[in-house]
Design an enzyme around this catalytic site. Structure first.
Site, short mmCIF file in Angstrom:
data_model
loop_
_atom_site.label_atom_id
_atom_site.label_comp_id
_atom_site.label_asym_id
_atom_site.label_seq_id
_atom_site.Cartn_x
_atom_site.Cartn_y
_atom_site.Cartn_z
CB SER A 1 -0.91 0.02 1.23
OG SER A 1 -1.77 -1.09 1.22
N1 SAM Z 1 -0.77 -4.73 4.35
C1 SAM Z 1 -0.14 -5.02 3.11
C2 SAM Z 1 1.24 -4.40 2.98
O1 SAM Z 1 1.66 -3.65 3.89
O2 SAM Z 1 1.93 -4.68 2.00
C3 SAM Z 1 -1.07 -4.65 1.97
C4 SAM Z 1 -1.07 -5.68 0.91
S1 SAM Z 1 -2.27 -5.67 -0.37
C5 SAM Z 1 -2.89 -4.05 -0.52
C6 SAM Z 1 -3.60 -6.66 0.31
C7 SAM Z 1 -3.27 -8.08 0.64
O3 SAM Z 1 -4.48 -8.72 1.10
C8 SAM Z 1 -2.76 -8.94 -0.50
O4 SAM Z 1 -1.53 -9.48 -0.14
C9 SAM Z 1 -3.82 -10.03 -0.66
O5 SAM Z 1 -3.31 -11.30 -1.06
C10 SAM Z 1 -4.41 -10.07 0.73
N2 SAM Z 1 -5.77 -10.65 0.84
C11 SAM Z 1 -6.83 -10.51 0.02
N3 SAM Z 1 -7.89 -11.18 0.50
C12 SAM Z 1 -7.48 -11.77 1.65
C13 SAM Z 1 -8.11 -12.61 2.62
N4 SAM Z 1 -9.40 -13.01 2.53
N5 SAM Z 1 -7.39 -13.02 3.69
C14 SAM Z 1 -6.08 -12.66 3.83
N6 SAM Z 1 -5.43 -11.88 2.95
C15 SAM Z 1 -6.12 -11.43 1.89
#
Ligand code: SAM
Length: 216
Positions: free
Chosen positions: A66
């Site tokens: 992000s």
């Molecule tokens: N907090 C992260 C960072 O600092 O890099 C943001 C990563 S990205 C915007 C969102 C993440 O949510 C992705 O890695 C994606 O695979 C994960 N994601 C999506 N749906 C999910 C779920 N149901 N459970 C866990 N992770 C999930």
């Protein structure tokens, strides 16, 4: 990835913090954590020299780290106190996780993509962060660690998953972006003494989708 943290990196973090202040981030604790955490360790080496721009970058598996403003905005809304038990949904690169642990949170972080989970768990451990990292569908929360003081969702949800509200303590806060696949509105939900939920809608953002049983 490089393990170094040079004067140039530290200087770039100072400029990033200045930029975040100008964009309205006021929480000193959040800004101090951003000043400390070496974001360049959490992104691909191809973006090494762009790490302190206020931008999201690809981290593989179709996912992103992000934008620092988004991380700071969501973190500020959590009103973190030392030893807060926090559940993060979407570990991704681990950068948001590192910010939360830097601020003294007892962190549970869940990721659904196995490759990211394995890579990020290894990186965070190597950098000395000791949280609980879980592989699974975070749209259902993580019952084993519940109840939580705070829950932060870092992917865009179509609706507010009821299991996350159930896993919040009384007085607890859930921060979640909710909307369609183009745009989401950040929501702060607070669980009141009588168990009712106060729901405050805030600014608009654009996240990758939350995928799971209580999501897309
Ligand atoms: N907090 C992260 C960072 O600092 O890099 C943001 C990563 S990205 C915007 C969102 C993440 O949510 C992705 O890695 C994606 O695979 C994960 N994601 C999506 N749906 C999910 C779920 N149901 N459970 C866990 N992770 C999930």
């Amino acid at each position: 990835m490089t393990e170094t943290d040079t004067y140039k990196d530290k200087g770039a973090r100072k400029l990033l913090v200045k930029e975040l202040r100008e964009k309205g981030i006021q929480d000193e604790q959040v800004l101090q954590a951003i000043l400390k955490v070496p974001r360049h360790h959490f992104i691909h080496k191809d973006f090494r020299w762009h790490a302190y721009q206020d931008k999201a970058f690809p981290i593989g598996e179709g996912q992103t780290i992000s934008q620092p403003y988004t991380v700071a905005y969501q973190t500020q809304l959590l009103h973190i106190e030392p030893n807060d038990k926090i559940l993060e949904i979407g570990t991704g690169s681990g950068y948001q996780a590192a910010i939360l642990m830097e601020m003294g949170a007892k962190l549970f972080s869940i990721e659904r993509q196995e490759k990211l989970y394995l890579k990020t768990k290894k990186l965070l451990t190597k950098l000395g962060y000791t949280g609980t990292f879980i592989l699974g569908d975070g749209s259902e929360g993580h019952k084993e660690g519940a109840p939580y003081d705070k829950i932060i969702v870092t992917a865009g949800a179509p609706k507010i998953p009821t299991s996350l509200l159930e896993q919040l303590k009384i007085g607890g806060i859930l921060i979640i972006p909710v909307g369609d696949n183009k745009e989401q509105v950040m929501h702060t939900l607070i669980k009141k003494m009588d168990g009712s939920i106060e729901n405050i809608a805030l600014e608009k953002f654009r996240f990758v989708p939350l995928i799971g049983n209580q999501a897309w």
